[in-house]
Design an enzyme around this catalytic site. Sequence first.
Site, PDB file in Angstrom:
ATOM      1  N   CYS A 113       0.818  -1.229   0.000  1.00  0.00           N
ATOM      2  CA  CYS A 113       0.000   0.000   0.000  1.00  0.00           C
ATOM      3  C   CYS A 113       0.842   1.266   0.000  1.00  0.00           C
ATOM      4  CB  CYS A 113      -0.951   0.003   1.191  1.00  0.00           C
ATOM      5  SG  CYS A 113      -2.107  -1.367   1.140  1.00  0.00           S
ATOM      6  N   HIS A 250      -3.425   7.389   2.452  1.00  0.00           N
ATOM      7  CA  HIS A 250      -3.808   6.070   1.935  1.00  0.00           C
ATOM      8  C   HIS A 250      -5.238   5.781   2.380  1.00  0.00           C
ATOM      9  CE1 HIS A 250      -3.921   1.964   0.860  1.00  0.00           C
ATOM     10  NE2 HIS A 250      -3.769   1.485   2.078  1.00  0.00           N
ATOM     11  N   ASN A 280     -10.054  -0.039  -0.467  1.00  0.00           N
ATOM     12  CA  ASN A 280      -8.599   0.024  -0.381  1.00  0.00           C
ATOM     13  C   ASN A 280      -8.013  -0.533  -1.681  1.00  0.00           C
ATOM     14  OD1 ASN A 280      -5.884  -0.311   0.143  1.00  0.00           O
ATOM     15  ND2 ASN A 280      -6.168  -1.212   2.173  1.00  0.00           N
TER      16      ASN A 280
END
Length: 323
Positions: A113, A250, A280
């Site tokens: 990520c 994020h 996500n």
Amino acid sequence: MIRSVVRGTGAALPRRIMKNADFEGMVETSDEWIAQRTGIRQRHIAADDETTASLGEAAARAALDSAGLTPADIDLIVLATSTPNNTFPATAVEIQNRLGMHHGFAFDMQAVCSGFVYAVTTADLYIKGGLAKRVLVIGSETFSRILDWSDRSTCVLFGDGAGALVLEADEGTGTIADRGVLAMSLRSDGAHKDKLFVDGGPSTTGTVGHLRMEGREVFKHAVGMITDVIEATFSQAGITAADLDWFVPHQANKRIIDASAKKLGIAEQKVVVTVDLHGNTSAASVPLALSVAVADGRIKKGDLVLLEAMGGGFTWGAVLVRW
Ligand code: UT7
């Protein structure tokens, strides 16, 4: 002093949207649980003909269009992904070929990520080192391919998509009044491997594997790690949260975003949130969020923008950019 200035942004999302309610017949979950615990309301899921390379190519073309450039103007492609089309060659090289680009060089970066934050810092250093003048920095993922669709604790959280930036070398004065990448802080610590990983790989099982996560454990570490790298970035640049125009974190969980912003003293109206729309998307989440906030007119030339991410490894990092 050479600065890496953002010239364009772009995004690409799979055609199919999957709403929270669509999971209700598949695993024991509810729209209410997903929305309350994560802030996610929907995510895009790639069809068979939509891949990390095709989404990355579409995002790259959109970023080039917005910069008024063509692939001929680009020297380097850095692709952040944990879901490459193949184990090798690098999907960045496939995107290079799809763009009709047969000069320059391209490679993938793997920091899960945090991949896009790592990729922006890498591109910045290639530009500052004189190896490239214009870089396409892409985050593209098809996490739907590595999800265990029977595991409710993970399958509801992730989505597919891609985002891209064009960075270009420019002369700056060396102060934070310059446009471009101004400060950065990166970290990793492999002691946390078992909290978020994929249980397969070429050198172990010979398979692709599925994502496994101890969500509560990741959550416990997230806010502290995120705020640490952001504070390091602030102190490098000599700024405080009050100087920021936009915080683009994020997009994993709205509660993590809110808690981080609160701890840092970043006002709610400066926080770009797209986790409700995209879920996500790992390395694609920050450039997707950037593209949304640029397209709707929030992020404008001269704004001070803070990017941040944390994920598998663990890896984490922050980058400060003047737009
Ligand atoms: O991008 C990389 C970084 N990743 C992240 O940042 C993810 C970080 N973690 C999180 O976002 C959160 O920990 C989750 C959203 C994954 C989970 O939220 P939580 O508030 O930490 O819930 P929990 O894991 O403590 O689970 C609470 C309950 C459990 O049931 P019991 O043990 O209390 O009976 C889970 O089994 O919720 C249950 N649960 C679900 N219930 C309905 C877990 N997943 C689901 C689900 N639907 N999809």
